[in-house]
Design a protein around this motif. Structure first.
Motif, PDB file in Angstrom:
ATOM      1  N   THR A   1       0.953  -1.536   0.500  1.00  0.00           N
ATOM      2  CA  THR A   1      -0.267   0.369  -0.172  1.00  0.00           C
ATOM      3  C   THR A   1       0.893   1.059  -0.139  1.00  0.00           C
ATOM      4  O   THR A   1       0.131   2.129  -0.394  1.00  0.00           O
ATOM      5  N   ASN A   2       2.638   0.849   0.420  1.00  0.00           N
ATOM      6  CA  ASN A   2       2.709   2.392   0.845  1.00  0.00           C
ATOM      7  C   ASN A   2       4.231   2.318  -1.436  1.00  0.00           C
ATOM      8  O   ASN A   2       4.259   2.842  -1.343  1.00  0.00           O
ATOM      9  N   SER A   3       2.991   1.793  -2.099  1.00  0.00           N
ATOM     10  CA  SER A   3       4.549   1.482  -3.078  1.00  0.00           C
ATOM     11  C   SER A   3       3.772   2.080  -4.178  1.00  0.00           C
ATOM     12  O   SER A   3       2.516   2.702  -3.917  1.00  0.00           O
ATOM     13  N   VAL A   4       4.669   3.050  -5.029  1.00  0.00           N
ATOM     14  CA  VAL A   4       4.251   4.193  -6.413  1.00  0.00           C
ATOM     15  C   VAL A   4       3.117   3.500  -7.191  1.00  0.00           C
ATOM     16  O   VAL A   4       1.957   4.159  -7.365  1.00  0.00           O
TER      17      VAL A   4
ATOM     18  N   TYR B   1       0.586   0.851  -5.915  1.00  0.00           N
ATOM     19  CA  TYR B   1      -0.553   0.955  -5.562  1.00  0.00           C
ATOM     20  C   TYR B   1      -0.904   2.111  -5.296  1.00  0.00           C
ATOM     21  O   TYR B   1      -1.959   2.412  -5.512  1.00  0.00           O
ATOM     22  N   LYS B   2      -0.914   2.903  -5.157  1.00  0.00           N
ATOM     23  CA  LYS B   2      -0.997   4.329  -4.902  1.00  0.00           C
ATOM     24  C   LYS B   2      -2.096   4.510  -5.885  1.00  0.00           C
ATOM     25  O   LYS B   2      -3.121   5.190  -6.379  1.00  0.00           O
ATOM     26  N   ALA B   3      -1.018   4.941  -7.136  1.00  0.00           N
ATOM     27  CA  ALA B   3      -1.293   4.962  -8.417  1.00  0.00           C
ATOM     28  C   ALA B   3      -2.718   4.584  -9.021  1.00  0.00           C
ATOM     29  O   ALA B   3      -4.220   4.503  -8.998  1.00  0.00           O
TER      30      ALA B   3
ATOM     31  N   TYR C   1      -4.894   3.016  -6.803  1.00  0.00           N
ATOM     32  CA  TYR C   1      -6.018   3.661  -5.491  1.00  0.00           C
ATOM     33  C   TYR C   1      -6.367   5.199  -5.479  1.00  0.00           C
ATOM     34  O   TYR C   1      -7.932   5.319  -5.708  1.00  0.00           O
ATOM     35  N   PHE C   2      -5.420   5.744  -6.618  1.00  0.00           N
ATOM     36  CA  PHE C   2      -5.983   6.519  -7.322  1.00  0.00           C
ATOM     37  C   PHE C   2      -6.745   6.925  -8.296  1.00  0.00           C
ATOM     38  O   PHE C   2      -8.614   7.468  -7.778  1.00  0.00           O
TER      39      PHE C   2
ATOM     40  N   GLN D   1     -10.637   5.580  -6.833  1.00  0.00           N
ATOM     41  CA  GLN D   1     -10.582   7.015  -6.229  1.00  0.00           C
ATOM     42  C   GLN D   1     -11.350   7.862  -6.680  1.00  0.00           C
ATOM     43  O   GLN D   1     -12.310   8.492  -6.366  1.00  0.00           O
TER      44      GLN D   1
ATOM     45  N   TYR E   1      -3.656   4.010 -14.800  1.00  0.00           N
ATOM     46  CA  TYR E   1      -3.577   4.788 -14.023  1.00  0.00           C
ATOM     47  C   TYR E   1      -2.731   6.260 -14.699  1.00  0.00           C
ATOM     48  O   TYR E   1      -2.663   6.324 -16.151  1.00  0.00           O
TER      49      TYR E   1
END
Length: 432
Positions: free
Chosen positions: A234-237, A239-241, A243-244, A247, A409
């Protein structure tokens, strides 16, 4: 080598059989000829099976190159693309000291190349090709002697024949027949593309990136922009992309939904490359470009679109990156679905961003990046005309539309814009 008529003669009334197709063209002068042909080509892209975005971009490119070479003799200091493009040799030249009507040459050339590029067009649409050729010929033949008309028609067809023969060796001639080759087996493992809901189709055009591009190859062509490494941390670039995208899909504003839908240009439409050549043709008519200036611009945009498709698909199947919907449903929310349908091929890079980055930067070089314009090409699909203050705004909106739509992404779009712009600069470095 002069034309036998002035450049301010409008298209004459046409028979009902082609009036529907040319009704949208509020363009006078010789530029009305190529504009009318692009209108018909967009209809053929919509209605001919297998003309997916890269296949459509290929047809658009060879159409533009044919147009450019057919009217080259009427340009001041124009340069042939023969010898400049990959594998294209010296092309037939008009007879010295003979008169030509360049609008007629363009008309016959575009009719011939489009017939060749759309062999699976319906009988009705093949008849429209014949009808439009006749209508344009009639409209531009006044004050021309029969020998000038014949010479111009024959030259246009000769150019189209030479361009078509060259096109058959690029690896994409039969792409419309085999978008989903059954012999392709995608790689398996974490982070690799898998078929996406709801249709779970096979991979589309997995070999397209191996086609011969129109721009001559360079040593740097083997250097790639790298995507973030796949990770479910969840802290990786990565995964964050993902998750964006998740959302954003849950919190889209009405305007963001409109942008996603406006640029969707999915199956059964004129495709993203078709949308962009439609804008280019619209601007050529709106700005009343000369036939030669329009031919150069439309050839440039077509070349950019074709090579954008090849490079983007080379990226897609080099990295085979999993789509957001697959990541989100597996790791974030099993019930999540994107606003628009995910197309059946890997995520990285974004085709929209690459196509629009190439075409938009070519248009900016012609008209200026701060040139404001209104895109009228989606009115028939129920959208209001969309106005942009610059081509950069158009590029950015088309690119982010795929993030809003939930199918890319943000790094897909960022990389696509960079590679599209790189293609545009190479296209612009040629002589026309």
């Amino acid at each position: 080598m002069l034309a036998c008529k002035k450049n301010d003669v409008s298209l004459q009334p046409v028979p009902k059989s082609s009036k529907e197709m040319v009704a949208k063209i509020a363009v006078s002068g010789d530029v009305a000829v190529p504009v009318s042909w692009y209108q018909l080509e967009l209809k053929l892209i919509k209605e001919s099976a297998g003309f997916t975005p890269p296949v459509a971009a290929r047809a658009i490119a060879y159409t533009g190159i044919t147009l450019h070479e057919a009217v080259l003799g009427g340009m001041y200091n124009g340069a042939s693309l023969g010898g400049q493009l990959n594998g294209l040799g010296r092309l037939p030249a008009p007879e010295r000291w003979k008169r030509y009507n360049w609008a007629i040459a363009a008309n016959s050339a575009m009719a011939q190349i489009i017939k060749n590029l759309f062999p699976n067009a319906s009988v009705e649409n093949m008849n429209l090709i014949t009808q439009l050729e006749n209508d344009n010929l009639l409209a531009h033949s006044d004050s021309c002697s029969p020998d000038v008309i014949t010479r111009s028609v024959n030259f246009g067809r000769t150019i189209a024949g030479a361009i078509y023969q060259w096109s058959t060796t690029d690896g994409g001639k039969d792409g419309y027949l085999n978008n989903f080759p059954t012999d392709y087996i995608p790689p398996v493992g974490p982070g690799f593309w898998i078929p996406t809901p709801p249709q779970f189709q096979r991979a589309m055009l997995p070999y397209w990136g191996s086609n011969r591009p129109l721009l001559k190859p360079r040593a740097s062509d083997t250097t790639y922009l790298l995507p973030p490494a796949f990770s479910t941390d969840t802290n990786s670039v990565f995964y964050k992309a993902a998750y964006f995208v998740y959302q954003k899909g849950k919190t889209l504003t009405p305007e963001e939904k409109l942008i996603a839908q406006y640029w969707a240009d999915g199956g059964g439409t004129f495709t993203p490359p078709g949308h962009l050549i439609a804008i280019a043709a619209q601007l050529a008519g709106d700005q009343q470009l000369s036939l030669g200036a329009a031919a150069s611009l439309l050839a440039q945009v077509g070349i950019g679109l074709n090579d954008a498709g090849i490079l983007c698909w080379k990226y897609k199947y080099r990295f085979n990156l999993i789509r957001p919907v697959s990541v989100i449903r597996a790791s974030i929310d099993s019930s999540w679905m994107p606003l628009i349908g995910t197309p059946p091929f890997p995520s990285y890079t974004s085709g929209h961003a690459t196509f629009t980055g190439a075409a938009g930067n070519i248009l900016a070089a012609k008209f200026g990046n701060s040139f404001a314009f209104t895109d009228n090409q989606k009115v028939a699909d129920g959208f209001s005309p969309r106005t942009f203050s610059s081509f950069t705004q158009m590029i950015n909106e088309a690119a982010v539309s795929r993030v809003y739509g939930g199918i890319h992404y943000d790094f897909d779009s960022d990389a696509g814009k960079v590679t599209g712009n790189n293609i545009a600069q190479r296209v612009l470095s040629l002589h026309y």
